[in-house]
Design a protein around this motif. Sequence first.
Motif, PDB file in Angstrom:
ATOM      1  N   UNK A  71       2.400  -2.895  14.209  1.00  0.00           N
ATOM      2  CA  UNK A  71       2.637  -3.911  15.240  1.00  0.00           C
ATOM      3  C   UNK A  71       4.095  -4.391  15.266  1.00  0.00           C
ATOM      4  N   UNK A  72       5.022  -3.452  15.118  1.00  0.00           N
ATOM      5  CA  UNK A  72       6.437  -3.759  15.241  1.00  0.00           C
ATOM      6  C   UNK A  72       7.119  -4.356  14.031  1.00  0.00           C
ATOM      7  N   UNK A  73       6.463  -4.388  12.885  1.00  0.00           N
ATOM      8  CA  UNK A  73       7.076  -4.973  11.693  1.00  0.00           C
ATOM      9  C   UNK A  73       6.608  -4.246  10.433  1.00  0.00           C
ATOM     10  N   UNK A  74       7.445  -4.275   9.418  1.00  0.00           N
ATOM     11  CA  UNK A  74       7.064  -3.709   8.131  1.00  0.00           C
ATOM     12  C   UNK A  74       6.196  -4.705   7.369  1.00  0.00           C
ATOM     13  N   UNK A  75       5.163  -4.180   6.705  1.00  0.00           N
ATOM     14  CA  UNK A  75       4.266  -5.043   5.954  1.00  0.00           C
ATOM     15  C   UNK A  75       3.855  -4.434   4.632  1.00  0.00           C
ATOM     16  N   UNK A  76       3.198  -5.239   3.831  1.00  0.00           N
ATOM     17  CA  UNK A  76       2.735  -4.838   2.505  1.00  0.00           C
ATOM     18  C   UNK A  76       1.314  -4.291   2.568  1.00  0.00           C
ATOM     19  N   UNK A  77       0.923  -3.600   1.503  1.00  0.00           N
ATOM     20  CA  UNK A  77      -0.444  -3.127   1.326  1.00  0.00           C
ATOM     21  C   UNK A  77      -0.926  -3.551  -0.050  1.00  0.00           C
ATOM     22  N   UNK A  78      -2.079  -4.208  -0.110  1.00  0.00           N
ATOM     23  CA  UNK A  78      -2.722  -4.554  -1.375  1.00  0.00           C
ATOM     24  C   UNK A  78      -3.577  -3.342  -1.769  1.00  0.00           C
ATOM     25  N   UNK A  79      -3.378  -2.819  -2.968  1.00  0.00           N
ATOM     26  CA  UNK A  79      -4.006  -1.570  -3.384  1.00  0.00           C
ATOM     27  C   UNK A  79      -5.081  -1.818  -4.444  1.00  0.00           C
ATOM     28  N   UNK A  80      -6.254  -1.224  -4.214  1.00  0.00           N
ATOM     29  CA  UNK A  80      -7.361  -1.210  -5.173  1.00  0.00           C
ATOM     30  C   UNK A  80      -7.656   0.242  -5.527  1.00  0.00           C
ATOM     31  N   UNK A  81      -8.193   0.480  -6.710  1.00  0.00           N
ATOM     32  CA  UNK A  81      -8.515   1.842  -7.127  1.00  0.00           C
ATOM     33  C   UNK A  81      -9.745   1.849  -8.020  1.00  0.00           C
ATOM     34  N   UNK A  82     -10.322   3.046  -8.141  1.00  0.00           N
ATOM     35  CA  UNK A  82     -11.457   3.258  -9.039  1.00  0.00           C
ATOM     36  C   UNK A  82     -11.346   4.662  -9.618  1.00  0.00           C
TER      37      UNK A  82
END
Length: 93
Positions: A71-82
């Motif tokens: 949406x026109x902007x850089x953003x973060x990602x919260x990462x989960x793993x298993x």
Amino acid sequence: MGSIGFAVRWSPWGSGYAGAALEALLGYAFTTVGLHRVWAGHEPDNVASGRVLKRSGMYLEGTRRQDVFLRGAWGDTIVYAAPAPEWLPDTAR
């Protein structure tokens, strides 16, 4: 290694469908496909997705900073793993 993503229409939110589907996919990924590790990410504002990932047995790994342009902007990602060895013993949820 695999990744999982989901999008759920707003009307069934809170019904448990996403969590049930996620647990079924994780079980399939580890037992049938034989993957060793599965990860998923969500936008920081979407705390409900984080709760679904955590309840499914995934654990919080951290935040990837400024890794997605949306949406026109850089953003973060919260990462989960298993990882399979940690998730499989708990499949009797």
